[in-house]
Design a protein around this motif. Structure first.
Motif, PDB file in Angstrom:
ATOM      1  N   THR A 172       0.817  -1.213   0.000  1.00 42.03           N
ATOM      2  CA  THR A 172       0.000   0.000   0.000  1.00 42.03           C
ATOM      3  C   THR A 172       0.851   1.263   0.000  1.00 42.03           C
ATOM      4  O   THR A 172       0.344   2.348  -0.282  1.00 42.03           O
ATOM      5  CB  THR A 172      -0.942   0.024   1.220  1.00 42.03           C
ATOM      6  N   ARG A 173       2.132   1.136   0.311  1.00 41.75           N
ATOM      7  CA  ARG A 173       3.017   2.310   0.287  1.00 41.75           C
ATOM      8  C   ARG A 173       3.199   2.785  -1.152  1.00 41.75           C
ATOM      9  O   ARG A 173       3.479   1.982  -2.043  1.00 41.75           O
ATOM     10  CB  ARG A 173       4.375   1.972   0.907  1.00 41.75           C
ATOM     11  N   LEU A 174       3.046   4.065  -1.362  1.00 41.81           N
ATOM     12  CA  LEU A 174       3.212   4.650  -2.688  1.00 41.81           C
ATOM     13  C   LEU A 174       4.626   5.207  -2.847  1.00 41.81           C
ATOM     14  O   LEU A 174       5.227   5.674  -1.883  1.00 41.81           O
ATOM     15  CB  LEU A 174       2.194   5.774  -2.911  1.00 41.81           C
ATOM     16  N   ASP A 175       5.133   5.153  -4.059  1.00 44.84           N
ATOM     17  CA  ASP A 175       6.471   5.681  -4.323  1.00 44.84           C
ATOM     18  C   ASP A 175       6.517   6.146  -5.775  1.00 44.84           C
ATOM     19  O   ASP A 175       6.272   5.362  -6.692  1.00 44.84           O
ATOM     20  CB  ASP A 175       7.527   4.602  -4.080  1.00 44.84           C
ATOM     21  N   ALA A 176       6.812   7.401  -5.981  1.00 43.10           N
ATOM     22  CA  ALA A 176       6.834   7.957  -7.332  1.00 43.10           C
ATOM     23  C   ALA A 176       8.102   7.608  -8.096  1.00 43.10           C
ATOM     24  O   ALA A 176       8.201   7.893  -9.289  1.00 43.10           O
ATOM     25  CB  ALA A 176       6.688   9.478  -7.262  1.00 43.10           C
ATOM     26  N   HIS A 177       9.088   6.986  -7.427  1.00 42.66           N
ATOM     27  CA  HIS A 177      10.380   6.731  -8.063  1.00 42.66           C
ATOM     28  C   HIS A 177      10.695   5.245  -8.212  1.00 42.66           C
ATOM     29  O   HIS A 177      11.552   4.894  -9.022  1.00 42.66           O
ATOM     30  CB  HIS A 177      11.501   7.414  -7.269  1.00 42.66           C
ATOM     31  N   ASP A 178      10.045   4.397  -7.453  1.00 46.81           N
ATOM     32  CA  ASP A 178      10.288   2.946  -7.513  1.00 46.81           C
ATOM     33  C   ASP A 178       9.251   2.316  -8.439  1.00 46.81           C
ATOM     34  O   ASP A 178       8.065   2.289  -8.124  1.00 46.81           O
ATOM     35  CB  ASP A 178      10.188   2.342  -6.106  1.00 46.81           C
ATOM     36  N   ARG A 180       8.478  -0.588  -9.018  1.00 43.67           N
ATOM     37  CA  ARG A 180       7.789  -1.767  -8.487  1.00 43.67           C
ATOM     38  C   ARG A 180       6.573  -1.405  -7.650  1.00 43.67           C
ATOM     39  O   ARG A 180       5.737  -2.275  -7.364  1.00 43.67           O
ATOM     40  CB  ARG A 180       8.770  -2.599  -7.652  1.00 43.67           C
ATOM     41  N   LEU A 181       6.474  -0.153  -7.240  1.00 40.80           N
ATOM     42  CA  LEU A 181       5.370   0.288  -6.397  1.00 40.80           C
ATOM     43  C   LEU A 181       4.461   1.233  -7.175  1.00 40.80           C
ATOM     44  O   LEU A 181       4.884   1.873  -8.136  1.00 40.80           O
ATOM     45  CB  LEU A 181       5.903   0.998  -5.156  1.00 40.80           C
ATOM     46  N   CYS A 182       3.208   1.289  -6.741  1.00 41.26           N
ATOM     47  CA  CYS A 182       2.282   2.246  -7.349  1.00 41.26           C
ATOM     48  C   CYS A 182       2.666   3.659  -6.940  1.00 41.26           C
ATOM     49  O   CYS A 182       3.087   3.903  -5.805  1.00 41.26           O
ATOM     50  CB  CYS A 182       0.848   1.932  -6.916  1.00 41.26           C
ATOM     51  N   GLY A 183       2.483   4.592  -7.869  1.00 45.28           N
ATOM     52  CA  GLY A 183       2.805   5.978  -7.573  1.00 45.28           C
ATOM     53  C   GLY A 183       1.613   6.779  -7.105  1.00 45.28           C
ATOM     54  O   GLY A 183       1.767   7.853  -6.524  1.00 45.28           O
ATOM     55  N   THR A 184       0.400   6.266  -7.353  1.00 45.32           N
ATOM     56  CA  THR A 184      -0.818   6.949  -6.914  1.00 45.32           C
ATOM     57  C   THR A 184      -1.788   5.921  -6.339  1.00 45.32           C
ATOM     58  O   THR A 184      -1.707   4.725  -6.645  1.00 45.32           O
ATOM     59  CB  THR A 184      -1.511   7.671  -8.088  1.00 45.32           C
ATOM     60  N   ALA A 185      -2.722   6.408  -5.527  1.00 42.49           N
ATOM     61  CA  ALA A 185      -3.742   5.516  -4.975  1.00 42.49           C
ATOM     62  C   ALA A 185      -4.599   4.922  -6.081  1.00 42.49           C
ATOM     63  O   ALA A 185      -5.019   3.765  -6.007  1.00 42.49           O
ATOM     64  CB  ALA A 185      -4.609   6.286  -3.980  1.00 42.49           C
ATOM     65  N   ALA A 186      -4.854   5.699  -7.138  1.00 46.03           N
ATOM     66  CA  ALA A 186      -5.671   5.201  -8.247  1.00 46.03           C
ATOM     67  C   ALA A 186      -5.005   4.021  -8.938  1.00 46.03           C
ATOM     68  O   ALA A 186      -5.686   3.088  -9.396  1.00 46.03           O
ATOM     69  CB  ALA A 186      -5.930   6.327  -9.250  1.00 46.03           C
ATOM     70  N   GLN A 187      -3.683   4.021  -9.016  1.00 47.01           N
ATOM     71  CA  GLN A 187      -2.976   2.889  -9.624  1.00 47.01           C
ATOM     72  C   GLN A 187      -3.173   1.616  -8.804  1.00 47.01           C
ATOM     73  O   GLN A 187      -3.425   0.537  -9.351  1.00 47.01           O
ATOM     74  CB  GLN A 187      -1.488   3.213  -9.750  1.00 47.01           C
ATOM     75  N   LEU A 188      -3.068   1.752  -7.495  1.00 45.44           N
ATOM     76  CA  LEU A 188      -3.282   0.584  -6.638  1.00 45.44           C
ATOM     77  C   LEU A 188      -4.723   0.107  -6.726  1.00 45.44           C
ATOM     78  O   LEU A 188      -4.995  -1.094  -6.799  1.00 45.44           O
ATOM     79  CB  LEU A 188      -2.918   0.923  -5.192  1.00 45.44           C
ATOM     80  N   GLU A 189      -5.669   1.035  -6.738  1.00 50.37           N
ATOM     81  CA  GLU A 189      -7.074   0.653  -6.837  1.00 50.37           C
ATOM     82  C   GLU A 189      -7.370  -0.054  -8.159  1.00 50.37           C
ATOM     83  O   GLU A 189      -8.207  -0.957  -8.211  1.00 50.37           O
ATOM     84  CB  GLU A 189      -7.965   1.883  -6.684  1.00 50.37           C
ATOM     85  N   ALA A 190      -6.679   0.343  -9.225  1.00 52.75           N
ATOM     86  CA  ALA A 190      -6.866  -0.320 -10.513  1.00 52.75           C
ATOM     87  C   ALA A 190      -6.455  -1.786 -10.431  1.00 52.75           C
ATOM     88  O   ALA A 190      -7.083  -2.658 -11.031  1.00 52.75           O
ATOM     89  CB  ALA A 190      -6.066   0.401 -11.599  1.00 52.75           C
ATOM     90  N   VAL A 191      -5.391  -2.060  -9.673  1.00 52.19           N
ATOM     91  CA  VAL A 191      -4.953  -3.452  -9.479  1.00 52.19           C
ATOM     92  C   VAL A 191      -5.962  -4.210  -8.628  1.00 52.19           C
ATOM     93  O   VAL A 191      -6.398  -5.307  -8.974  1.00 52.19           O
ATOM     94  CB  VAL A 191      -3.558  -3.494  -8.827  1.00 52.19           C
ATOM     95  N   LEU A 192      -6.357  -3.624  -7.501  1.00 43.95           N
ATOM     96  CA  LEU A 192      -7.266  -4.299  -6.574  1.00 43.95           C
ATOM     97  C   LEU A 192      -8.602  -4.639  -7.237  1.00 43.95           C
ATOM     98  O   LEU A 192      -9.191  -5.688  -6.967  1.00 43.95           O
ATOM     99  CB  LEU A 192      -7.504  -3.423  -5.344  1.00 43.95           C
ATOM    100  N   SER A 193      -9.074  -3.766  -8.102  1.00 46.56           N
ATOM    101  CA  SER A 193     -10.375  -3.992  -8.732  1.00 46.56           C
ATOM    102  C   SER A 193     -10.354  -5.153  -9.713  1.00 46.56           C
ATOM    103  O   SER A 193     -11.410  -5.677 -10.078  1.00 46.56           O
ATOM    104  CB  SER A 193     -10.834  -2.721  -9.454  1.00 46.56           C
ATOM    105  N   ARG A 194      -9.171  -5.580 -10.139  1.00 44.55           N
ATOM    106  CA  ARG A 194      -9.048  -6.661 -11.102  1.00 44.55           C
ATOM    107  C   ARG A 194      -8.768  -8.010 -10.452  1.00 44.55           C
ATOM    108  O   ARG A 194      -8.639  -9.026 -11.135  1.00 44.55           O
ATOM    109  CB  ARG A 194      -7.962  -6.337 -12.118  1.00 44.55           C
ATOM    110  N   LEU A 195      -8.671  -8.032  -9.129  1.00 42.79           N
ATOM    111  CA  LEU A 195      -8.374  -9.267  -8.401  1.00 42.79           C
ATOM    112  C   LEU A 195      -9.650 -10.022  -8.067  1.00 42.79           C
ATOM    113  O   LEU A 195     -10.745  -9.465  -8.037  1.00 42.79           O
ATOM    114  CB  LEU A 195      -7.621  -8.946  -7.112  1.00 42.79           C
ATOM    115  N   ASP A 196      -9.484 -11.315  -7.779  1.00 41.66           N
ATOM    116  CA  ASP A 196     -10.603 -12.129  -7.296  1.00 41.66           C
ATOM    117  C   ASP A 196     -10.704 -12.085  -5.774  1.00 41.66           C
ATOM    118  O   ASP A 196     -11.785 -12.292  -5.214  1.00 41.66           O
ATOM    119  CB  ASP A 196     -10.428 -13.585  -7.750  1.00 41.66           C
ATOM    120  N   LEU A 197      -9.578 -11.823  -5.118  1.00 39.99           N
ATOM    121  CA  LEU A 197      -9.535 -11.881  -3.657  1.00 39.99           C
ATOM    122  C   LEU A 197      -8.296 -11.155  -3.171  1.00 39.99           C
ATOM    123  O   LEU A 197      -7.270 -11.135  -3.848  1.00 39.99           O
ATOM    124  CB  LEU A 197      -9.504 -13.350  -3.202  1.00 39.99           C
TER     125      LEU A 197
END
Length: 295
Positions: A172-178, A180-197
């Protein structure tokens, strides 16, 4: 049937195994018997190379991967009487003993030859397992002696390793430079919405999964319960295990529920959270801001 998935210090890639499945499907269709030799590091209970009696076989087939190195060369020495065939492989040096030791090389790519389709492309399709996001924390030292984070993570991940699912470790930690990590909350939410669990011991792992309409199997890593349990109650979400009740039976029970009726429950929860009927601290903040400061 051998490949890089056979050697003790080799590796089994998804492409290698799918290429093997393609070859097996062709042999099965023709009713040709075969054995598959696996690395003990990948499949401990399967047939391993040191258990194979070379004299029991007429052919050796090597599937996928590059033809090079001592391990491939050793197969030629160990199975000298067999007809040795390589299929779906890459040839880097045609003069290498690893290559010349085969009677036939049905390469996917080789110098001076037109490329052939990789075997994995036409492998039989298997039913897709659930895609599971895993959101765990190893911090939260503010809970002191109540912390059970290490034990919870060990139990959950050990159990998950035995489940038929596609696991995706998330943070859940955001990082604009890494990258491997999401840079915005919307990016993480896009991943979560595509999961089954989502399997999580984090408060925001739970909340963001439900906000995305994805069921969450939550574990509270604090003895006696803390913010994860409190948030599950606030969201009206039942799939929660206390730290001292994390066992295979409990995990399996909530796993099945989340992938069953929990899907619709998560969708309803997401709709409710997006509506106006739920009050949170931001609503109360307005009243607090309008209240005169005493004195």
């Amino acid at each position: 049937m051998t490949g890089w998935f056979t050697f003790r210090d080799g590796e089994a890639t998804a492409g290698d195994v799918l290429a093997l499945d393609r070859v097996r499907a062709v042999l099965d269709r023709e009713g040709l018997p075969y054995d598959v030799v696996w690395s003990p590091g990948f499949r401990a209970r399967a047939l391993h190379l040191d258990e194979v009696r070379p004299e029991d076989y007429t052919h050796l087939v090597f599937v996928c991967g590059p033809l090079h190195g001592r391990q491939v060369e050793e197969l030629h020495r160990r199975f000298p009487h067999c007809a040795r065939i390589a299929v779906g492989t890459s040839v880097i040096d045609p003069a290498s003993p690893a290559v010349t030791g085969f009677h036939q090389v049905l390469a996917r790519d080789a110098p001076g030859a037109a490329p052939a389709l990789d075997l994995a492309a036409r492998a039989p399709a298997a039913p897709a397992p659930p895609v599971v996001g895993v959101v765990l924390t190893h911090g939260q030292h503010e809970y002191g002696g109540q912390r059970r984070h290490a034990e919870v993570a060990e139990r959950v991940t050990s159990w998950l390793a035995g489940r038929d699912c596609a696991r995706l470790e998330l943070e859940t930690r955001l990082d604009a430079h890494d990258w491997r990590l999401c840079g915005t909350a919307a990016q993480l939410e896009a991943v979560l919405s595509r999961l089954d669990l989502v399997v999580t011991d984090r408060l925001h792992g739970l909340v963001l999964a439900l906000r995305a309409g994805t069921p969450a199997l939550a574990v509270d890593p604090v003895a006696g319960g803390a913010k994860v349990s409190a948030q599950a109650r606030a969201c009206g979400w039942p799939a929660l295990l206390p730290a001292d009740e994390v066992d295979e039976a409990g995990l399996a029970r909530w796993w099945d529920w989340c992938l069953g009726e929990g899907r619709e429950r998560a969708r309803r929860t997401a709709a409710r959270l997006r509506g106006d009927a739920v009050e949170d601290g931001a609503d109360l903040l307005l009243d607090a801001l309008r209240t005169p400061v005493p004195g």
